[in-house]
Design an enzyme around this catalytic site. Structure first.
Site, short mmCIF file in Angstrom:
data_model
loop_
_atom_site.label_atom_id
_atom_site.label_comp_id
_atom_site.label_asym_id
_atom_site.label_seq_id
_atom_site.Cartn_x
_atom_site.Cartn_y
_atom_site.Cartn_z
N ASP A 209 8.41 -0.23 -5.89
CA ASP A 209 7.11 -0.36 -5.22
C ASP A 209 5.95 0.13 -6.07
O ASP A 209 4.88 0.40 -5.55
CB ASP A 209 7.12 0.38 -3.88
CG ASP A 209 7.42 1.86 -4.03
OD1 ASP A 209 7.76 2.29 -5.14
OD2 ASP A 209 7.30 2.58 -3.02
N LYS B 202 8.15 15.95 -3.52
CA LYS B 202 7.29 16.20 -2.35
C LYS B 202 6.95 17.69 -2.24
O LYS B 202 7.34 18.39 -1.30
CB LYS B 202 7.97 15.73 -1.05
CG LYS B 202 8.50 14.28 -1.08
CD LYS B 202 7.40 13.24 -1.04
CE LYS B 202 7.90 11.82 -0.90
NZ LYS B 202 8.53 11.21 -2.07
N ASP C 78 1.52 3.36 -6.55
CA ASP C 78 2.62 3.13 -5.62
C ASP C 78 2.00 2.40 -4.43
O ASP C 78 1.08 2.91 -3.80
CB ASP C 78 3.20 4.49 -5.20
CG ASP C 78 4.29 4.37 -4.13
OD1 ASP C 78 4.23 3.44 -3.30
OD2 ASP C 78 5.19 5.22 -4.12
N1 GDD Z 1 18.80 0.56 -3.77
C1 GDD Z 1 18.19 1.55 -3.15
N2 GDD Z 1 18.92 2.35 -2.31
N3 GDD Z 1 16.87 1.74 -3.36
C2 GDD Z 1 16.27 2.77 -2.71
C3 GDD Z 1 16.95 3.62 -1.83
C4 GDD Z 1 18.36 3.39 -1.63
O1 GDD Z 1 19.05 4.09 -0.88
N4 GDD Z 1 16.05 4.54 -1.35
C5 GDD Z 1 14.87 4.24 -1.90
N5 GDD Z 1 14.98 3.18 -2.73
C6 GDD Z 1 13.94 2.56 -3.54
C7 GDD Z 1 12.74 2.12 -2.70
O2 GDD Z 1 12.90 0.75 -2.34
C8 GDD Z 1 11.58 2.32 -3.65
O3 GDD Z 1 11.36 1.17 -4.45
C9 GDD Z 1 12.04 3.44 -4.55
O4 GDD Z 1 13.46 3.57 -4.39
C10 GDD Z 1 11.35 4.78 -4.23
O5 GDD Z 1 11.49 5.05 -2.86
P1 GDD Z 1 10.22 5.43 -1.97
O6 GDD Z 1 10.71 5.65 -0.59
O7 GDD Z 1 9.10 4.50 -2.19
O8 GDD Z 1 9.88 6.88 -2.56
P2 GDD Z 1 8.48 7.63 -2.63
O9 GDD Z 1 7.38 6.69 -2.92
O10 GDD Z 1 8.35 8.48 -1.42
O11 GDD Z 1 8.71 8.63 -3.87
C11 GDD Z 1 9.22 8.14 -5.10
O12 GDD Z 1 8.21 7.47 -5.84
C12 GDD Z 1 7.09 8.30 -6.27
C13 GDD Z 1 6.19 7.44 -7.11
O13 GDD Z 1 5.71 6.38 -6.39
C14 GDD Z 1 9.77 9.33 -5.90
O14 GDD Z 1 10.44 8.79 -7.02
C15 GDD Z 1 8.65 10.27 -6.34
O15 GDD Z 1 9.17 11.29 -7.18
C16 GDD Z 1 7.60 9.49 -7.11
O16 GDD Z 1 6.50 10.35 -7.46
MG MG Z 2 7.17 4.64 -3.00
#
Ligand code: GDD
Ligand code: MG
Length: 345
Positions: free
Chosen positions: A106, A157, A221
């Site tokens: 994303d 987080k 993001d």
């Molecule tokens: N295949 C798979 N399986 N993908 C997953 C899973 C899973 O169980 N869980 C999450 N993802 C994918 C989501 O589709 C997304 O593309 C990505 O992993 C990150 O998940 P998010 O839910 O969007 O996390 P976030 O935005 O809260 O936090 C993450 O992204 C931030 C930057 O945008 C973390 O990586 C943070 O450390 C980072 O700063």
């Molecule tokens: Mg995200």
């Protein structure tokens, strides 16, 4: 060298938009979000790309196909239940001996992956994570590095206390270069998070772990409605290059006003005295006379009736916005929403 895009999350923060459209293929400037990442990888010569899916995988496969349209080979790997970011990496890696570029599905970026890989190789790192500066790290993974880029601390987080305890404002951009050695830190078939489990474990073991600053490159993001809209605003003001022509074949009345920033999808109809300002219309959108669409994104086949006003909103596919309706700043309407004449949201 191969790439893995983690695209299995449920996209809950983007609901109701992600009820029928999984986050990896929400349209950004009328193109599926993942295409931007595929292009960034292809530009660096990385053609073998695995997509790690869990939520609505068939829709994603249908839209992207085998990747040949974009000059890459796509392989889809679907987990029967979400394994977390670490578990998904281990499952998709399937014992690979190759270095892997891993991306959160994303994030929208124009990062130069070749530069990132060079940085990783120069330091003989086992893991390199890309860092982006943000004002408030609490929604992200906070990362502190030393002068040479060595990661000193990673907190996913972070609480207000965690943030106050460090001068760092750089966060994990969700883009990594990982050597196969990292796979040893992840158990098979179990839910494991890169951010909560694997990165802290790397730090504990003192393995080569570096942060690469994104520098001038664009990054966002797009996992929430406000950031999704903000990404469109960034595109429309030219922060990232637009790939497709701004206005495709559409029926725009001579007396309609469409500003030069707006993007109009294929087969739209825009009636006389309608105003489209700083907005993106998906294919087949119908805008009736004297309605106004400003700073908004409207998905395919939605109809905006006469005298309606849509401002600062995201409107899903095949919605019906009645006459004289006001859709105000921050509204997010899911697919097929129908707003009766004279209503306000
Ligand atoms: N295949 C798979 N399986 N993908 C997953 C899973 C899973 O169980 N869980 C999450 N993802 C994918 C989501 O589709 C997304 O593309 C990505 O992993 C990150 O998940 P998010 O839910 O969007 O996390 P976030 O935005 O809260 O936090 C993450 O992204 C931030 C930057 O945008 C973390 O990586 C943070 O450390 C980072 O700063
Ligand atoms: Mg995200």
């Amino acid at each position: 060298m191969q790439a893995l895009i983690l695209a299995g999350g449920k996209g809950t923060r983007l609901r109701p938009l992600t009820v029928y459209t999984p986050k990896p293929i929400v349209p950004v400037l009328n193109r599926p979000l993942l295409l931007y990442q595929i292009e960034v990888l292809a530009r660096a010569g990385i053609k073998d790309i695995k997509l790690s899916l869990s939520y609505q995988p068939d829709k994603i496969e249908d839209v992207l196909g085998d990747g040949s349209d974009f000059g890459v080979n796509l392989q889809f790997i679907t987990e029967s239940s979400p394994l977390g970011t670490g578990g998904a990496y281990k499952y998709a890696a399937n014992g690979t001996k190759e270095t892997t570029i891993v991306l959160n599905g994303d994030v929208l970026t124009d990062i130069d992956i070749a530069e990132l890989v060079e940085f990783h190789k120069e330091r003989r790192a086992d893991a390199t994570i890309v860092l982006a500066p943000v004002e408030n790290p609490s929604e992200y993974g906070l990362v502190e590095t030393d002068g040479d880029g060595k990661v000193l601390c990673f907190v996913e987080k972070p609480s207000a206390e965690d943030c106050a305890g460090t001068a760092a404002n750089t966060i994990n951009a969700g883009i990594y270069v990982l050597e196969p050695s990292i796979l040893r830190l992840i158990p098979d078939g179990e839910g494991t998070s890169l951010e909560y489990n694997v990165f802290p474990e790397i730090l504990k073991r003192g393995i080569g772990f570096y942060g690469f600053n994104l520098g001038k490159h664009y990054w966002r993001d797009v996992g929430t409605p406000s950031s999704y809209l903000a990404a469109h605003r960034d595109f429309l003001r030219g922060a990232i290059e637009t790939i497709e022509p701004a206005i495709t074949h559409s029926d725009i009345a001579t007396k309609a006003f469409v500003d030069k920033h707006s993007v109009i999808g294929e087969g739209c109809v825009i009636k006389p005295n309608a105003r489209i300002v700083n907005s993106v219309l998906g294919p087949g959108v119908h805008i009736d006379e004297r309605s106004v669409v400003e700073n908004s994104v409207i998905w395919a086949h939605t109809r905006v009736s006469a005298f309606a006003e849509v401002r600062g909103a995201v409107v899903g596919r095949s919605c019906y916005i009645g006459r004289n309706v006001t859709v105000s700043e921050g509204s997010v309407l899911g697919d097929k929403a129908s707003l009766p004449d004279y209503s306000t949201v």
